[in-house]
Design a protein around this motif. Structure first.
Motif, PDB file in Angstrom:
ATOM      1  N   SER A 134       8.383  -8.013   0.512  1.00  0.00           N
ATOM      2  CA  SER A 134       7.775  -6.962  -0.301  1.00  0.00           C
ATOM      3  C   SER A 134       6.876  -5.984   0.459  1.00  0.00           C
ATOM      4  CB  SER A 134       6.999  -7.583  -1.471  1.00  0.00           C
ATOM      5  OG  SER A 134       5.935  -8.387  -0.999  1.00  0.00           O
ATOM      6  N   PRO A 135       6.148  -6.387   1.536  1.00  0.00           N
ATOM      7  CA  PRO A 135       5.262  -5.408   2.183  1.00  0.00           C
ATOM      8  C   PRO A 135       5.984  -4.176   2.705  1.00  0.00           C
ATOM      9  CG  PRO A 135       4.693  -7.633   2.890  1.00  0.00           C
ATOM     10  CD  PRO A 135       5.970  -7.732   2.129  1.00  0.00           C
ATOM     11  N   SER A 152       1.311  -4.250   1.159  1.00  0.00           N
ATOM     12  CA  SER A 152       2.169  -3.175   1.663  1.00  0.00           C
ATOM     13  C   SER A 152       1.827  -2.818   3.108  1.00  0.00           C
ATOM     14  CB  SER A 152       2.054  -1.944   0.755  1.00  0.00           C
ATOM     15  OG  SER A 152       0.699  -1.654   0.455  1.00  0.00           O
ATOM     16  N   THR A 153       1.530  -3.803   3.908  1.00  0.00           N
ATOM     17  CA  THR A 153       1.203  -3.706   5.334  1.00  0.00           C
ATOM     18  C   THR A 153      -0.115  -2.964   5.556  1.00  0.00           C
ATOM     19  OG1 THR A 153       2.180  -1.611   6.104  1.00  0.00           O
ATOM     20  CG2 THR A 153       3.695  -3.456   5.751  1.00  0.00           C
ATOM     21  N   ILE A 154      -0.595  -3.004   6.779  1.00  0.00           N
ATOM     22  CA  ILE A 154      -1.856  -2.339   7.130  1.00  0.00           C
ATOM     23  C   ILE A 154      -1.725  -0.820   7.087  1.00  0.00           C
ATOM     24  CG2 ILE A 154      -1.406  -2.243   9.613  1.00  0.00           C
ATOM     25  CD1 ILE A 154      -4.366  -2.951  10.048  1.00  0.00           C
ATOM     26  N   TYR A 155      -0.491  -0.302   7.105  1.00  0.00           N
ATOM     27  CA  TYR A 155      -0.267   1.135   7.236  1.00  0.00           C
ATOM     28  C   TYR A 155      -0.260   1.887   5.906  1.00  0.00           C
ATOM     29  CZ  TYR A 155       0.942   0.405  12.142  1.00  0.00           C
ATOM     30  OH  TYR A 155       0.891   0.097  13.472  1.00  0.00           O
ATOM     31  N   ILE A 175      -1.376  -8.623   9.564  1.00  0.00           N
ATOM     32  CA  ILE A 175      -1.467  -7.220   9.153  1.00  0.00           C
ATOM     33  C   ILE A 175      -0.106  -6.714   8.699  1.00  0.00           C
ATOM     34  CG2 ILE A 175      -3.454  -6.663  10.589  1.00  0.00           C
ATOM     35  CD1 ILE A 175      -1.563  -5.407  12.612  1.00  0.00           C
ATOM     36  N   PHE A 176       0.912  -7.518   8.896  1.00  0.00           N
ATOM     37  CA  PHE A 176       2.217  -7.216   8.298  1.00  0.00           C
ATOM     38  C   PHE A 176       2.106  -7.170   6.770  1.00  0.00           C
ATOM     39  CE2 PHE A 176       6.226  -8.671   6.424  1.00  0.00           C
ATOM     40  CZ  PHE A 176       7.114  -7.757   6.977  1.00  0.00           C
ATOM     41  N   PHE A 177       1.124  -7.896   6.229  1.00  0.00           N
ATOM     42  CA  PHE A 177       0.948  -7.948   4.779  1.00  0.00           C
ATOM     43  C   PHE A 177      -0.078  -6.923   4.293  1.00  0.00           C
ATOM     44  CE2 PHE A 177       2.360 -12.145   6.118  1.00  0.00           C
ATOM     45  CZ  PHE A 177       3.439 -12.347   5.271  1.00  0.00           C
ATOM     46  N   ASP A 178      -1.228  -6.874   4.950  1.00  0.00           N
ATOM     47  CA  ASP A 178      -2.285  -5.982   4.486  1.00  0.00           C
ATOM     48  C   ASP A 178      -3.274  -5.758   5.628  1.00  0.00           C
ATOM     49  OD1 ASP A 178      -3.776  -4.406   2.706  1.00  0.00           O
ATOM     50  OD2 ASP A 178      -3.454  -5.807   1.056  1.00  0.00           O
ATOM     51  N   ASN A 179      -4.305  -4.950   5.370  1.00  0.00           N
ATOM     52  CA  ASN A 179      -5.316  -4.689   6.397  1.00  0.00           C
ATOM     53  C   ASN A 179      -6.299  -5.851   6.446  1.00  0.00           C
ATOM     54  OD1 ASN A 179      -7.160  -3.664   8.200  1.00  0.00           O
ATOM     55  ND2 ASN A 179      -7.210  -1.622   7.293  1.00  0.00           N
ATOM     56  N   MET A 180      -5.914  -6.903   7.150  1.00  0.00           N
ATOM     57  CA  MET A 180      -6.721  -8.120   7.224  1.00  0.00           C
ATOM     58  C   MET A 180      -8.005  -7.908   8.020  1.00  0.00           C
ATOM     59  SD  MET A 180      -4.579  -9.928   5.533  1.00  0.00           S
ATOM     60  CE  MET A 180      -5.188 -11.600   5.631  1.00  0.00           C
ATOM     61  N   LEU A 181      -8.053  -6.849   8.817  1.00  0.00           N
ATOM     62  CA  LEU A 181      -9.207  -6.610   9.694  1.00  0.00           C
ATOM     63  C   LEU A 181     -10.428  -6.152   8.915  1.00  0.00           C
ATOM     64  CD1 LEU A 181      -7.303  -4.742  12.537  1.00  0.00           C
ATOM     65  CD2 LEU A 181      -8.047  -7.126  12.562  1.00  0.00           C
TER      66      LEU A 181
END
Length: 348
Positions: free
Chosen positions: A205-206, A264-267, A318-324
């Motif tokens: 889904s990301p 939806s990924t970090i981007y 970060i493939f999933f979200d902005n974990m940082l």
């Protein structure tokens, strides 16, 4: 990224160094146990609530503000404790790590269980130095178990939500995830357990949501959007939320294919703020951050390697979200630096 990775490998920036066991490991263990007991006394045990058919939201669990420190510090210190175990072989340290993971299980934090296990896996791989068939077999077997368990917890959470809304009793099954994921007839009739659909959906889904945002969003490049990019995609979320509230700013829009698939990924945020320029700027930030972070950490510090594996893990996710920028995950990068400073003050 490939060139930077090759240079770091060539310079042996990341290599396994044994560290000594210190009594602080045991003291910190009891400190963490004490904090988790306070959490459970304050808010109950989410795992038991879900098992008995009561809906439980991890966002509502724990003491506000304090819970962020507890979960992030526990996850980081589990990785550090595992590093000490790999260095010394003291089996009681494995027990400490197991207790930390049990706390995450009791709070029903599936994501933190996986993040912590992946950090420990990185440590194990760095120590191994070479990839053997036995290592690949153990890793694949472990990942299959973790992903299946992830699906089991997902089924329990969804079933508990349904029971809380409609009442009655609902036997354990994977029917709901198979229905909302539109699993086809071939999959439903296969021997693959439905629990694995959770992992598949979270992996697929990301990228789908990122493409959907690129299709739907058409941002302008201006100072306002540039500031929104810096504030919402670079700063920690507990900082950006307060700046947004003070200046009455709105974070970049988020478009979802379906409401329940939120990653939806970090981007995604970068694109929705500044278009392809924002996406390229985020890529540059991801390239520079490891160099900056490794430059801050002292190679002689006992917290050096655990800091790097936490960074590895956050980059994987970060493939999933902005974990940082999430306080619940990104704050783990701060602890190796703070603990090293405290150690140096103690020595002086």
């Amino acid at each position: 990224m490939f060139i930077l990775g090759f240079l770091l490998h060539y310079k042996k920036i990341v290599s396994f160094v044994s560290i000594a066991y210190e009594s602080n490991v045991e003291r910190v263990f009891y400190f963490i146990v004490f904090l988790w007991i306070i959490q459970f006394l304050f808010n109950g045990i989410p795992l038991l609530s879900i098992i008995f058919g009561q809906d439980s939201d991890y966002k509502d669990f724990g003491i506000p503000t304090l819970k962020v420190f507890i979960i992030t510090f526990t996850s980081y210190y589990c990785a550090y404790t595992f590093h000490v175990f790999l260095s010394t072989g003291y089996k009681k340290l494995l027990l400490y790590c197991a207790v930390y993971l049990i706390f995450f299980l009791m709070s029903f934090s599936r994501g933190l269980i996986i993040i912590t296990l992946i950090s420990c896996l990185f440590l194990y791989l760095i120590k191994s130095q070479k990839i053997t068939f036995s290592l690949v077999f153990k890793t694949v077997l472990g990942l299959l178990f973790v992903t299946y368990f992830f699906g089991v917890m997902g089924n329990y959470r969804v079933n508990a939500s349904i029971v809380a809304l409609h009442g009655g009793a609902l036997p354990y099954n994977s029917e709901h995830i198979l229905e909302i994921s539109y699993a086809n007839k071939r999959f439903n009739q296969s021997q693959i357990p439905g629990e694995f659909m959770w992992t598949y959906i979270y992996i697929a889904s990301p990228i789908g949501n990122l493409q959907y945002n690129i299709d739907k969003s058409d941002p302008e490049i201006n100072f306002y959007n540039f500031f929104r990019f810096l504030n919402n995609e670079i700063f920690y979320d507990f900082i950006s939320k307060r700046i947004n509230a003070i200046l009455k700013l709105e974070p970049p829009d988020s478009f979802l294919i379906v409401d329940y698939l939120t990653v939806s990924t970090i981007y995604r945020g970068s694109y929705n703020a500044l278009g392809w320029l924002g996406l390229i700027m985020m890529g540059f930030f991801l390239l520079v951050l490891p160099i900056f972070y490794i430059g801050i950490l002292r190679p002689s510090s006992s917290y050096y390697l655990s800091g790097i594996v936490v960074l590895n893990t956050l980059y994987l996710f970060i493939f999933f979200d902005n974990m940082l920028i999430f306080a619940g995950t990104g704050l783990q990068l701060v602890y190796p630096i703070l603990l090293d400073i405290l150690c140096r003050i103690k020595i002086r």
